[in-house]
Design a protein around this motif. Structure first.
Motif, PDB file in Angstrom:
ATOM      1  N   ASP A  76       3.962  92.264  -7.371  1.00  0.00           N
ATOM      2  CA  ASP A  76       4.365  93.420  -8.169  1.00  0.00           C
ATOM      3  C   ASP A  76       3.133  94.257  -8.442  1.00  0.00           C
ATOM      4  OD1 ASP A  76       7.069  93.055  -8.372  1.00  0.00           O
ATOM      5  OD2 ASP A  76       6.949  91.827 -10.181  1.00  0.00           O
ATOM      6  N   LYS A  77       3.371  95.533  -8.726  1.00  0.00           N
ATOM      7  CA  LYS A  77       2.217  96.406  -8.994  1.00  0.00           C
ATOM      8  C   LYS A  77       1.850  96.288 -10.460  1.00  0.00           C
ATOM      9  CE  LYS A  77       3.117  99.281  -5.057  1.00  0.00           C
ATOM     10  NZ  LYS A  77       4.558  99.084  -4.812  1.00  0.00           N
ATOM     11  N   ASP A  91       5.442  99.621 -12.520  1.00  0.00           N
ATOM     12  CA  ASP A  91       6.708 100.320 -12.280  1.00  0.00           C
ATOM     13  C   ASP A  91       7.604 100.296 -13.530  1.00  0.00           C
ATOM     14  OD1 ASP A  91       6.889  97.561 -11.881  1.00  0.00           O
ATOM     15  OD2 ASP A  91       8.632  97.729 -10.574  1.00  0.00           O
ATOM     16  N   HIS A  92       7.496  99.232 -14.324  1.00  0.00           N
ATOM     17  CA  HIS A  92       8.329  99.168 -15.533  1.00  0.00           C
ATOM     18  C   HIS A  92       7.892 100.220 -16.554  1.00  0.00           C
ATOM     19  CE1 HIS A  92      10.009  94.831 -14.951  1.00  0.00           C
ATOM     20  NE2 HIS A  92      10.372  95.684 -14.005  1.00  0.00           N
ATOM     21  N   GLU A  95       9.242 103.480 -15.374  1.00  0.00           N
ATOM     22  CA  GLU A  95      10.696 103.608 -15.577  1.00  0.00           C
ATOM     23  C   GLU A  95      11.055 103.768 -17.057  1.00  0.00           C
ATOM     24  OE1 GLU A  95      12.897 100.705 -13.283  1.00  0.00           O
ATOM     25  OE2 GLU A  95      12.544 101.903 -11.482  1.00  0.00           O
ATOM     26  N   ALA A 102      10.909 103.822  -9.817  1.00  0.00           N
ATOM     27  CA  ALA A 102       9.453 103.678  -9.763  1.00  0.00           C
ATOM     28  C   ALA A 102       9.057 102.499  -8.877  1.00  0.00           C
ATOM     29  CB  ALA A 102       8.902 103.506 -11.170  1.00  0.00           C
ATOM     30  N   GLY A 103       9.978 101.532  -8.718  1.00  0.00           N
ATOM     31  CA  GLY A 103       9.688 100.363  -7.896  1.00  0.00           C
ATOM     32  C   GLY A 103       9.433 100.719  -6.439  1.00  0.00           C
ATOM     33  N   THR A 104       9.887 101.887  -6.012  1.00  0.00           N
ATOM     34  CA  THR A 104       9.710 102.258  -4.604  1.00  0.00           C
ATOM     35  C   THR A 104       8.447 103.106  -4.392  1.00  0.00           C
ATOM     36  OG1 THR A 104      11.028 104.254  -4.879  1.00  0.00           O
ATOM     37  CG2 THR A 104      12.226 102.274  -4.248  1.00  0.00           C
ATOM     38  N   LEU A 110       2.096 105.677  -8.178  1.00  0.00           N
ATOM     39  CA  LEU A 110       2.317 105.080  -9.503  1.00  0.00           C
ATOM     40  C   LEU A 110       1.137 105.377 -10.421  1.00  0.00           C
ATOM     41  CD1 LEU A 110       3.854 101.521  -9.176  1.00  0.00           C
ATOM     42  CD2 LEU A 110       4.585 103.331 -10.707  1.00  0.00           C
ATOM     43  N   GLU A 292      14.679 101.292  -0.999  1.00  0.00           N
ATOM     44  CA  GLU A 292      14.586 100.172  -1.932  1.00  0.00           C
ATOM     45  C   GLU A 292      14.848  98.856  -1.187  1.00  0.00           C
ATOM     46  OE1 GLU A 292      17.230  99.002  -5.923  1.00  0.00           O
ATOM     47  OE2 GLU A 292      17.802 100.668  -4.651  1.00  0.00           O
TER      48      GLU A 292
END
Ligand code: AMP
Length: 565
Positions: A76-77, A91-92, A95, A102-104, A110, A292
């Motif tokens: 995860d980033k 990403d959280h 979002e 944001a996950g993509t 980001l 995604e």
């Protein structure tokens, strides 16, 4: 969650030493509820579908996860707040601040998006804090000397893939077949702040169904062809629309769902989730957007459930993973992961056979002659000769050292690498949403009644047995009834403490669907009352009919209204 903690469903783990986020304990009622949810899942996947369960270790050697792609990709980033030092999931944060999907986004995109956003801990802007990848697997070493690297499995699926050849033999070399696994998985989540939703150790129930790549029609599709589920397709998401209810048949025919297998498991998932107490109005199936979804996946849908506390939460992922997993493991392990599919009728095909002149090749190439002849047989020769490579060395074999003949041969079938359909369930998330959706507070006779409307099939205690008074032999009759019900594999609990009304409330709060009360009439005519948690209505029935009536009520074979009638 207050009720869940107080009544022994879910507790923070190792509380006496300060619990760590991402780990929970299931208390006595929680563990029973979990077992029931898992067994309900089994009743569909193992009993109805006939996919046997296997059980593999939770520690796996490094090679498995190199092949599966987890060592390289399962990250995860992350960003570390430059002010307070908190580690955050990039990403959280994006979002939570209204940046969609944001996950993509790439790490660079980001980072730019986070520049002005506040750290959720200290509220300072994140500024130039670098976004980097953090692998979510827990690493360990196997045996003394730390020679062998291992990982705690991040999903249960890999054990099924590594056992593919043995499973194929078990299922007598035929497609389709499936295997399932229920067990613990581990992910070192960056900042798990969502209780039971994001855990570092959690339970998964996964099915891997191996199918012929060109035959994705489910043999029992008729079972769910007319089943309707709310689908949030890619097109509807892009248009900002709500999900639309569709039958599985229409969804496949209109090309909305890629094939019958994926549609079948969407319907099955809808059944399972509603059977454990998820409110169908708060359930939807969202198709992964193209960017995604994993590059190898043909189609992918998430069962999402609306939680008053966490919004829409992914509970189950259903994907057509093509042959990605088997291809990777075949490549890395050197094991064949194909299935021989015989043709209905053998086919006659013309094949070119290249035979080397060993009389010349033998003396000329000595120890390598045989390998060269084999390479020659598989080569594409030019007009004056063929180039072959043996042990990294290239040889040119002139055309007069071999013969090329066209031959008609009989071919009985072909080797096929199956595709994998994977429904993957998060058991803890299922339990959380079942608890949230089942819980209600309502006013009854001027008092607040807290009730957990868990379906009888998953309720931790199925029947409560009360003597009206703890004397005059009522308690002995109630204890005998409890024993009798337990012998019939009904989970019954005897309770004689406090006023009867309070005992009902206590059972309502933990979701016990039925209560049996022994009163003075029982001593005269051997009948008891059975009370229904949801309607609070009662019916009088003879003691000897209790096991049969309660079993029917618990299994859903009969409703309380039918029993009263
Ligand atoms: P995935 O392999 O990420 O698609 O996960 C499959 C399912 O496992 C998800 O749909 C979730 O229900 C569950 N799951 C994934 N990560 C977690 C987690 N950290 N805590 C609890 N459940 C999880």
């Amino acid at each position: 969650m207050e009720v869940a903690r107080r009544r022994g469903f879910v507790w923070p783990s190792s509380e006496i030493y300060g619990s760590i986020a991402g780990f929970i304990d299931y208390g006595p009622l929680g563990a029973m509820l979990k077992r029931n949810v898992e067994n309900l899942w089994r009743s569909f996947y193992v009993f109805q579908e006939g996919y046997y369960e296997i059980e593999c270790p939770t520690v796996g050697n490094e090679a498995i996860f190199v092949a599966s792609g987890h060592v390289k990709e399962f990250a995860d980033k992350m960003v570390q707040c430059p002010h307070c030092g908190e580690y955050l999931r990039a990403d959280h944060i994006a979002e939570e601040n209204g940046i969609e999907n944001a996950g993509t986004l790439s790490a660079e995109a980001l980072q730019a998006a986070l520049y002005e956003l506040p750290c959720p801990s200290c509220k300072e802007p994140l500024g130039e804090a670098g976004v980097f990848a953090f692998n979510l697997m827990f690493q360990t070493t196997i045996g003394p000397g730390s020679q062998r690297k291992g990982y705690l499995r991040p999903e249960t699926a890999q054990g099924i893939f590594t056992d593919f050849s043995r499973l194929l033999r078990f299922y007598r070399d035929k497609l389709p077949f499936g295997a399932v696994q229920i067990g613990k998985s581990y992910r070192n989540e960056i900042s798990p702040r969502q209780g039971m939703i994001r855990l570092r150790e959690f339970s998964q129930a996964e099915a891997e169904i191996f199918v012929h790549p060109d035959r994705k029609d489910h043999p029992a599709f008729h079972r769910y062809a007319d089943y309707t589920a709310p689908l949030l397709t890619i097109a509807r998401q892009l248009d900002g629309q709500e999900p639309a209810a569709m039958t599985m048949r229409a969804a496949v025919d209109e090309g909305v769902i890629a094939n019958e297998y994926v549609a079948y498991y969407i319907a099955l998932t809808h059944r399972i989730l509603t059977a454990i107490g998820v409110d169908p109005v708060k359930l939807r199936f969202r198709q992964h957007l193209i960017d995604e979804r994993a590059h190898y996946a043909a189609d992918c849908w998430d069962a999402e459930v609306y939680s008053g506390r966490f919004g829409w939460v992914e509970i189950v992922g259903i994907a057509d993973r093509t042959n990605y997993d088997l291809r990777s493991h075949a490549g890395h392990s050197g094991t064949s992961m194909t299935v021989f599919m015989p043709y209905d009728e053998p086919k006659r095909v013309v094949k070119r056979r290249i035979t080397a002149d060993m009389g010349v090749l033998g003396p000329r190439y000595r120890g390598k002659a045989k390998a060269i002849a084999d390479a020659l047989a598989a080569s594409e020769p030019g007009e004056d000769g063929a180039r072959v490579t043996v042990d990294g060395e290239e040889f040119f074999i002139p055309a007069d050292l071999y013969q090329v003949r066209e031959e008609e041969v009989e071919v009985r079938g072909e080797e096929v690498m199956p595709h994998v359909i994977e429904p993957s369930y998060g058991i803890d998330r299922m339990i959380y949403v079942a608890l949230e959706h089942s819980y209600a507070e309502e006013e009854v006779e001027g008092e607040i009644r807290k009730v957990l409307r868990l379906p009888p099939a998953v309720a931790p205690i199925q029947v409560a047995v009360f003597p009206l008074m703890n004397r005059d032999g009522l308690e002995t009759v109630a204890q005998t009834i409890t024993e009798r019900l337990t012998q019939c594999r009904i989970l019954a609990q005897y309770d004689d403490s406090g006023a009867i009304g309070r005992r009902y409330r206590r059972q309502d709060e933990v979701g016990t669907p039925f209560a049996v009360t022994v009163d003075y009439e029982t001593l005269e005519d051997n009948t008891v009352t059975v009370r229904d948690r949801d309607s609070m209505e009662q019916v009088r029935i003879p003691i000897e009919r209790l096991p049969e009536v309660l079993s029917a009520l618990i299994s859903g074979a009969a409703t309380f209204r039918e029993i009263r009638a």
